[in-house]
Design an enzyme around this catalytic site. Structure first.
Site, mmCIF file in Angstrom:
data_model
loop_
_atom_site.group_PDB
_atom_site.id
_atom_site.type_symbol
_atom_site.label_atom_id
_atom_site.label_comp_id
_atom_site.label_asym_id
_atom_site.label_seq_id
_atom_site.Cartn_x
_atom_site.Cartn_y
_atom_site.Cartn_z
ATOM 1 N N HIS A 129 0.919 -1.162 -0.009
ATOM 2 C CA HIS A 129 0.182 -0.149 0.011
ATOM 3 C C HIS A 129 0.886 1.269 -0.078
ATOM 4 O O HIS A 129 2.057 1.234 0.587
ATOM 5 C CB HIS A 129 -0.775 -0.122 1.133
ATOM 6 C CG HIS A 129 -2.174 0.842 1.574
ATOM 7 N ND1 HIS A 129 -1.756 2.409 1.832
ATOM 8 C CD2 HIS A 129 -3.181 0.866 1.141
ATOM 9 C CE1 HIS A 129 -2.763 2.834 1.844
ATOM 10 N NE2 HIS A 129 -3.822 2.105 1.595
ATOM 11 N N ASP A 206 3.095 -4.635 8.047
ATOM 12 C CA ASP A 206 1.736 -3.623 7.959
ATOM 13 C C ASP A 206 0.675 -4.853 8.145
ATOM 14 O O ASP A 206 0.396 -5.421 7.232
ATOM 15 C CB ASP A 206 1.784 -3.077 6.615
ATOM 16 C CG ASP A 206 0.622 -2.504 6.136
ATOM 17 O OD1 ASP A 206 -0.360 -2.466 7.034
ATOM 18 O OD2 ASP A 206 0.314 -1.763 5.244
ATOM 19 N N GLN A 209 -4.642 -5.220 7.223
ATOM 20 C CA GLN A 209 -5.581 -6.029 6.857
ATOM 21 C C GLN A 209 -5.563 -7.476 7.417
ATOM 22 O O GLN A 209 -6.194 -8.279 7.098
ATOM 23 C CB GLN A 209 -5.491 -6.130 5.304
ATOM 24 C CG GLN A 209 -5.624 -5.050 4.389
ATOM 25 C CD GLN A 209 -7.002 -4.513 4.552
ATOM 26 O OE1 GLN A 209 -8.017 -5.084 5.026
ATOM 27 N NE2 GLN A 209 -7.071 -3.096 3.979
ATOM 28 N N LYS A 232 -10.429 -0.194 10.636
ATOM 29 C CA LYS A 232 -10.672 -1.690 9.610
ATOM 30 C C LYS A 232 -11.039 -2.803 10.624
ATOM 31 O O LYS A 232 -11.117 -3.777 10.054
ATOM 32 C CB LYS A 232 -9.279 -1.599 9.122
ATOM 33 C CG LYS A 232 -9.114 -0.967 7.870
ATOM 34 C CD LYS A 232 -7.892 -1.321 7.207
ATOM 35 C CE LYS A 232 -7.122 0.067 6.248
ATOM 36 N NZ LYS A 232 -8.044 0.383 5.212
ATOM 37 N N CYS A 372 -4.881 2.404 -3.478
ATOM 38 C CA CYS A 372 -3.492 3.022 -2.944
ATOM 39 C C CYS A 372 -2.279 1.966 -3.419
ATOM 40 O O CYS A 372 -1.473 1.682 -2.397
ATOM 41 C CB CYS A 372 -3.528 3.129 -1.590
ATOM 42 S SG CYS A 372 -4.832 4.795 -1.108
HETATM 43 C C1 LIG Z 1 -2.546 -3.045 3.341
HETATM 44 C C2 LIG Z 1 -2.812 -1.557 3.931
HETATM 45 N N1 LIG Z 1 -1.847 -0.846 4.523
HETATM 46 C C3 LIG Z 1 -2.042 0.371 4.971
HETATM 47 C C4 LIG Z 1 -3.187 0.999 4.913
HETATM 48 C C5 LIG Z 1 -3.627 2.414 5.527
HETATM 49 O O1 LIG Z 1 -4.270 2.291 6.437
HETATM 50 P P1 LIG Z 1 -4.672 3.663 6.978
HETATM 51 O O2 LIG Z 1 -5.442 4.502 5.629
HETATM 52 O O3 LIG Z 1 -5.831 3.188 8.168
HETATM 53 O O4 LIG Z 1 -3.712 4.564 7.480
HETATM 54 C C6 LIG Z 1 -4.271 0.239 4.229
HETATM 55 C C7 LIG Z 1 -5.580 0.781 4.042
HETATM 56 O O5 LIG Z 1 -6.484 0.569 2.933
HETATM 57 C C8 LIG Z 1 -4.023 -0.882 3.691
HETATM 58 O O6 LIG Z 1 -4.990 -1.868 3.277
#
Ligand SMILES: Cc1ncc(COP(=O)(O)O)c(C=O)c1O
Length: 419
Positions: A129, A206, A209, A232, A372
């Site tokens: 992401h 990270d 998810q 999430k 993203c």
């Molecule tokens: C795999 C992953 N990493 C990071 C993020 C970023 O999360 P946030 O927008 O809550 O900072 C997301 C959000 O969709 C994500 O799916």
């Protein structure tokens, strides 16, 4: 309060009854919410927690000596303990509250990244992401460090071999997504952590998810740092978690300066508060953190293993039904048991934005675009995809509605209903 329900298999009717938004209609149809990878809906217990906080307890925390401040502080710090227990952390002091996964990763990039030298390697994957890519690009530009990427294998997964090829003795930081928000693939984090340890690199995961969908234990994963978001996993927006091993967090410089994060301040210099407060400058998002505690309580009452089993069942059903649609391409691992509750797809050359717009007319919420993850889109050779993503309140009938909606979209573009 969470009502106890029999969770094997998950009693989705009882669960759904606790999510007021699932009663609403969109364009005259019942809402079918399949955009959970973007954000999840909130149970009544979380909504009540927010109202209750502002109605009965609102005060600034840590500094106050009055009753409200003490109650709010205890509630806020209680959630830190809940988070620590959820992820198997050794201490609540290892849990830092941020705004979201993005801020947690930026905190690490800013602090850990400052130590990098020209030629040091930051290892990411092809499936990151933007929030686990752009902060490291900024660090690389500032320090002369080099970005390296773990490529996907032929089954569109990050695997041990592709990881081994990317992690060299020059690696200083390895930061990898646990579950891809596009591919749904599950990264073998424990094995990659081992590789990072062997070359002396810091290992970051990270978990945006993964923490919402499967039981995550920081010791089992062997990581040094982990980032995820409350929104999430049934909690409010505006709350993220950065977990880090105590000695490693203690060794880092602060990210933001200001109130709360200091011990002693003179005109010339300052010393830092103990962990985790060193990383929580200013008034935090008190109400939302406390309501995140209600979300964790809800997930615990259901049980993360039950959530994972439900997601797996629904995802397998979705993949099975979707792969029978002529002209539908699914991205990610071929074997549904190797993916989490995310199914990205393209259908009959219809632009994913058109798919999402047509589905919305039937009350079905899916996401469309690059999610993203623009470099990953390039690797997959597509400009964008549609994406259905599931959670504990989704049912098979909603997958059926999705299939119907896709057939209808196909018809609008002149295709037979066919399959
Ligand atoms: C795999 C992953 N990493 C990071 C993020 C970023 O999360 P946030 O927008 O809550 O900072 C997301 C959000 O969709 C994500 O799916």
């Amino acid at each position: 309060m969470v009502t106890a329900v029999d969770m094997t298999p998950l009693d989705t009717a009882a669960i759904r009854a606790q999510f007021p938004i699932l009663e609403r209609e969109v364009h005259g149809n019942p809402l079918v919410y399949l955009d959970n990878a973007a954000t999840t809906q909130k149970p009544q217990a979380v909504i009540d927690s927010l109202t209750s906080y502002y109605s009965t307890m609102n005060a600034n925390i840590h500094r106050g000596l009055h009753t409200l401040a003490e109650e709010a502080t205890a509630a806020y710090e209680g959630v830190r303990q809940q988070v620590a227990e959820l992820i198997g952390a050794a201490s609540h002091r290892e849990v830092v509250f941020t705004r979201n996964t993005t801020e947690s990763l930026n905190l690490l990039a800013y602090t850990l990244g400052a130590r990098l030298q020209p030629g040091d390697e930051i290892v990411l994957s092809a499936a990151e992401h933007h929030s686990n890519l752009v902060p490291w690009q900024l660090v690389a530009q500032r320090t002369g460090a080099v970005l390296r990427f773990i490529e996907l294998n032929d089954d569109q997964q990050i695997d041990v071999d592709t990881a081994r090829a990317a992690i060299t003795p020059n690696a200083r930081i390895v930061s990898v997504v646990h579950i891809s928000n596009v591919l749904g693939s599950i990264t073998p984090i424990a094995e990659i952590s081992q590789m990072a340890r062997e070359v002396g690199a810091s290992m970051i995961v990270d978990a945006a998810q993964s923490a919402p969908h499967i039981a995550v234990d920081v010791d089992d994963l062997g990581v040094d740092f982990m980032a995820f978001s409350s929104h999430k996993m049934l909690g409010p927006t505006g709350v993220g978690v950065l977990w880090g091993r105590r000695e490693l967090l203690a060794d880092l410089d602060p990210f933001l300066g200001g109130g709360e994060m200091i011990s002693v301040v003179t005109r010339e210099e300052s010393s830092w508060a103990a962990l985790p407060h060193k990383f929580e400058a200013g008034t935090p998002n008190i109400a939302d953190v406390i309501a995140f505690g209600a979300a964790i309580q809800f997930l615990n009452a259901v049980g993360m293993d039950a959530v994972a089993a439900h997601d797996a069942d629904l995802t397998a059903y979705a993949v099975e039904r979707m792969s029978r649609l002529e002209g539908l391409d699914i991205y990610g691992p071929a074997d549904p048991s190797e993916r989490s509750a995310v199914v990205a797809f393209n259908y009959r050359d219809i632009h994913s934005h058109d798919i999402a717009t047509i589905l919305d007319r039937s009350g079905i919420a899916v996401r469309a675009g690059h999610h993203c993850a623009q470099p990953l889109m390039r690797t997959l050779g597509v400009p964008a995809t549609a994406r259905a993503s599931f959670y504990l309140y989704n049912e098979r009938s909603e997958v059926d509605a999705l299939i119907d909606g896709l057939l209808e979209a196909g018809e609008r573009f002149g295709f037979d209903r066919g399959a």
